[in-house]
Write an enzyme that holds these catalytic residues in place. Sequence first.
Site, PDB file in Angstrom:
ATOM      1  N   LYS A  40       0.852  -1.204   0.000  1.00 20.68           N
ATOM      2  CA  LYS A  40       0.000   0.000   0.000  1.00 20.68           C
ATOM      3  C   LYS A  40       0.878   1.240   0.000  1.00 20.68           C
ATOM      4  O   LYS A  40       0.673   2.157  -0.790  1.00 20.68           O
ATOM      5  CB  LYS A  40      -0.887   0.000   1.245  1.00 20.68           C
ATOM      6  CG  LYS A  40      -1.500   1.353   1.600  1.00 20.68           C
ATOM      7  CD  LYS A  40      -2.429   1.319   2.775  1.00 20.68           C
ATOM      8  CE  LYS A  40      -1.831   1.677   4.066  1.00 20.68           C
ATOM      9  NZ  LYS A  40      -1.619   3.105   4.328  1.00 20.68           N
ATOM     10  N   ASN A  41       1.882   1.264   0.887  1.00 19.74           N
ATOM     11  CA  ASN A  41       2.641   2.512   1.085  1.00 19.74           C
ATOM     12  C   ASN A  41       3.698   2.756   0.019  1.00 19.74           C
ATOM     13  O   ASN A  41       4.294   3.834  -0.016  1.00 19.74           O
ATOM     14  CB  ASN A  41       3.245   2.529   2.491  1.00 19.74           C
ATOM     15  CG  ASN A  41       2.154   2.642   3.542  1.00 19.74           C
ATOM     16  OD1 ASN A  41       0.993   2.914   3.222  1.00 19.74           O
ATOM     17  ND2 ASN A  41       2.499   2.390   4.792  1.00 19.74           N
TER      18      ASN A  41
ATOM     19  N   ILE B 220       7.301   6.737  17.129  1.00 19.10           N
ATOM     20  CA  ILE B 220       6.956   7.461  15.900  1.00 19.10           C
ATOM     21  C   ILE B 220       5.657   8.251  16.050  1.00 19.10           C
ATOM     22  O   ILE B 220       5.606   9.434  15.756  1.00 19.10           O
ATOM     23  CB  ILE B 220       6.843   6.472  14.702  1.00 19.10           C
ATOM     24  CG1 ILE B 220       8.103   5.618  14.576  1.00 19.10           C
ATOM     25  CG2 ILE B 220       6.527   7.224  13.410  1.00 19.10           C
ATOM     26  CD1 ILE B 220       9.367   6.381  14.276  1.00 19.10           C
TER      27      ILE B 220
ATOM     28  N   ARG C 149      -8.530  -0.953   4.216  1.00 18.61           N
ATOM     29  CA  ARG C 149      -7.756   0.155   3.612  1.00 18.61           C
ATOM     30  C   ARG C 149      -6.354  -0.331   3.250  1.00 18.61           C
ATOM     31  O   ARG C 149      -5.705   0.213   2.373  1.00 18.61           O
ATOM     32  CB  ARG C 149      -7.620   1.325   4.591  1.00 18.61           C
ATOM     33  CG  ARG C 149      -8.922   1.987   4.928  1.00 18.61           C
ATOM     34  CD  ARG C 149      -8.729   3.236   5.726  1.00 18.61           C
ATOM     35  NE  ARG C 149      -7.901   4.227   5.022  1.00 18.61           N
ATOM     36  CZ  ARG C 149      -7.788   5.484   5.416  1.00 18.61           C
ATOM     37  NH1 ARG C 149      -8.403   5.891   6.518  1.00 18.61           N
ATOM     38  NH2 ARG C 149      -7.050   6.343   4.748  1.00 18.61           N
TER      39      ARG C 149
ATOM     40  N   ARG D  78      -0.890  13.856  13.113  1.00 19.84           N
ATOM     41  CA  ARG D  78      -0.399  13.753  11.734  1.00 19.84           C
ATOM     42  C   ARG D  78      -0.158  15.140  11.121  1.00 19.84           C
ATOM     43  O   ARG D  78      -0.728  15.511  10.110  1.00 19.84           O
ATOM     44  CB  ARG D  78      -1.382  12.952  10.858  1.00 19.84           C
ATOM     45  CG  ARG D  78      -1.869  11.638  11.410  1.00 19.84           C
ATOM     46  CD  ARG D  78      -0.796  10.591  11.600  1.00 19.84           C
ATOM     47  NE  ARG D  78      -0.205  10.112  10.375  1.00 19.84           N
ATOM     48  CZ  ARG D  78      -0.674   9.083   9.661  1.00 19.84           C
ATOM     49  NH1 ARG D  78      -1.765   8.497  10.036  1.00 19.84           N
ATOM     50  NH2 ARG D  78      -0.065   8.685   8.561  1.00 19.84           N
ATOM     51  N   PRO D  79       0.651  15.998  11.748  1.00 25.94           N
ATOM     52  CA  PRO D  79       0.918  17.330  11.181  1.00 25.94           C
ATOM     53  C   PRO D  79       1.619  17.237   9.825  1.00 25.94           C
ATOM     54  O   PRO D  79       2.150  16.186   9.467  1.00 25.94           O
ATOM     55  CB  PRO D  79       1.837  17.964  12.217  1.00 25.94           C
ATOM     56  CG  PRO D  79       2.464  16.824  12.918  1.00 25.94           C
ATOM     57  CD  PRO D  79       1.459  15.720  12.926  1.00 25.94           C
TER      58      PRO D  79
ATOM     59  N   ASP E  11       4.200   0.462  12.189  1.00 31.57           N
ATOM     60  CA  ASP E  11       2.962  -0.123  11.659  1.00 31.57           C
ATOM     61  C   ASP E  11       2.754  -1.552  12.132  1.00 31.57           C
ATOM     62  O   ASP E  11       1.679  -2.115  11.931  1.00 31.57           O
ATOM     63  CB  ASP E  11       2.947  -0.080  10.124  1.00 31.57           C
ATOM     64  CG  ASP E  11       2.820   1.347   9.636  1.00 31.57           C
ATOM     65  OD1 ASP E  11       3.049   1.593   8.443  1.00 31.57           O
ATOM     66  OD2 ASP E  11       2.527   2.228  10.464  1.00 31.57           O
TER      67      ASP E  11
ATOM     68  N   ARG F  56      -5.663  10.325   3.889  1.00 34.24           N
ATOM     69  CA  ARG F  56      -4.504  11.135   4.273  1.00 34.24           C
ATOM     70  C   ARG F  56      -3.496  11.170   3.133  1.00 34.24           C
ATOM     71  O   ARG F  56      -2.792  12.136   2.935  1.00 34.24           O
ATOM     72  CB  ARG F  56      -3.842  10.520   5.502  1.00 34.24           C
ATOM     73  CG  ARG F  56      -4.174  11.164   6.786  1.00 34.24           C
ATOM     74  CD  ARG F  56      -3.174  10.747   7.821  1.00 34.24           C
ATOM     75  NE  ARG F  56      -1.834  11.100   7.400  1.00 34.24           N
ATOM     76  CZ  ARG F  56      -1.342  12.323   7.464  1.00 34.24           C
ATOM     77  NH1 ARG F  56      -2.097  13.307   7.857  1.00 34.24           N
ATOM     78  NH2 ARG F  56      -0.105  12.584   7.102  1.00 34.24           N
TER      79      ARG F  56
ATOM     80  N   ASP G 165       3.785  19.979   8.860  1.00 33.30           N
ATOM     81  CA  ASP G 165       4.734  21.101   8.873  1.00 33.30           C
ATOM     82  C   ASP G 165       6.006  20.810   8.093  1.00 33.30           C
ATOM     83  O   ASP G 165       6.530  21.687   7.387  1.00 33.30           O
ATOM     84  CB  ASP G 165       5.070  21.484  10.316  1.00 33.30           C
ATOM     85  CG  ASP G 165       5.574  20.291  11.120  1.00 33.30           C
ATOM     86  OD1 ASP G 165       4.924  19.227  11.086  1.00 33.30           O
ATOM     87  OD2 ASP G 165       6.650  20.394  11.734  1.00 33.30           O
ATOM     88  N   LEU G 166       6.489  19.570   8.134  1.00 36.68           N
ATOM     89  CA  LEU G 166       7.751  19.253   7.420  1.00 36.68           C
ATOM     90  C   LEU G 166       7.524  19.289   5.908  1.00 36.68           C
ATOM     91  O   LEU G 166       8.412  19.697   5.146  1.00 36.68           O
ATOM     92  CB  LEU G 166       8.282  17.893   7.870  1.00 36.68           C
ATOM     93  CG  LEU G 166       8.593  17.775   9.365  1.00 36.68           C
ATOM     94  CD1 LEU G 166       9.078  16.380   9.709  1.00 36.68           C
ATOM     95  CD2 LEU G 166       9.618  18.824   9.807  1.00 36.68           C
TER      96      LEU G 166
END
Length: 417
Positions: free
Chosen positions: A22-23, A327, A398, A121-122, A305, A92, A124-125
């Site tokens: 998936k990722n 994490i 998902r 789950r910001p 995960d 996301r 900003d980076l």
Amino acid sequence: MDSIRVQGLAPLQGKVKIQGSKNAALPILAASLLIEGQVLLENVPKISDVYGMIHILEELGCLVRWERELLRIDSREARLCSISKELAKSMRSSIFLLGPMLSRFHKVALEYPGGCVIGKRPIDLHLETLQRMGVQFIDENGQLSASAKELSPASLELPFPSVGATENVIMAAVKTEGQTNLRGAAKEPEVQALCRFLNACGASIQGIGSDSLRIQGVNCLHGAKFRIPADRIVAGTYLLAGFTCGGSIFLEDAPVNHMEAVCAVAQKMGAGLTVSENGIYAQFPERAGELPFLRTDTYPGFPTDLQSVLLAVRCTGKGKTLVQENIFENRFRIMEELKKMGACFHVVNEREVEVKGMPRLSGAEMEARELRGGAALVVAALGAKGESRISGRRFIDRGYENICRDLRELGARIVSE
Ligand code: EPZ
């Protein structure tokens, strides 16, 4: 219905083929917006997050077609338009569109990707690095709007090896004239797969697999055929599942080269592993052996995960285990559900939980609220006495093509309802 029913204590036997990752698939699908030609992807997992990303690409005007086990994408007719709210909100991974859409259209408007059960789950980076490449971000009535007349190369450094931020920088830089350097990059196998896919299309990315990437912008990226690697988290889920009910299994196509940490933990807990180029054969002890401490980390450390699945396994393992999640800030929520089965936890602090192994759990009615926590409930139910029912299968779907089919192939008594 949206639930899974499990009759516990059936030992696992047999073999199962591990699906595509998936990722790896999600950023590669987003990156297809950069390709002037046909992209042919093999081994794309048939999961709801992939279907969601395909819908977004189609909304943008891409031609996407399943050809039996291949997925063909042609984004030459794609054009800038807004992405429907519910689609962007539901996934996301729509954040992966920032890089490719800024590179191609120099503009993008996105819903802020929501936080979720496991953390805020910001982003900003993502924003800081892309701003350094010339992107302006404004908040337009709750939407994230970004534009860049011209993207410029930059020398960047990530204070934390964010997978998504690394992938967005890569996709923004591959067609940006000049050399972009990214230090502190994520090294996850899924980031490596994205780099290999883009290089197969003519990109010039060096340092793949290291924390220092050098991306030389090219004018054009041509079409290519690319195989999505097998999913190391799905393979790790099934490898760890064997500890709850015993037996011996073969995980066909498991990406053994990217599973060092989880294989090391499995061996520490007493599994006999035989690793070959086409998979992993695992024999399990009656009960998972001692594992005093487990910490999650960025790759090649133990993957976050698989932390929930490991937590489920330790509920009936020998002795106590201190699990440290490094994490995400809220990835122990699954404890509440596991306690319904008789699991025993001691919360040390926000990042550390101690699990005390019980001889056996009992089946219970439980609720999945996110992907990997849901898989952990299924794993715990496999080793429990009696019947369990887990609602919220949609969360598990998902990321797992068909967790019931896969585990049934391994002899589990499990059905979706
Ligand atoms: C990817 O998420 C994966 N998702 C996640 O898998 C995985 O858990 C995560 O990487 C870590 O390996 C996909 O690839 C689609 P991060 P991502 O940016 O990119 C903080 C699953 O179950 N952070 O590496 O969102 C963040 O809050 C999912 O398949 C910032 O602070 O992960 C988190 O604590 C779950 N600012 C940590 O970094 C940012 O701008 C890791 O996030 C970005 C991230």
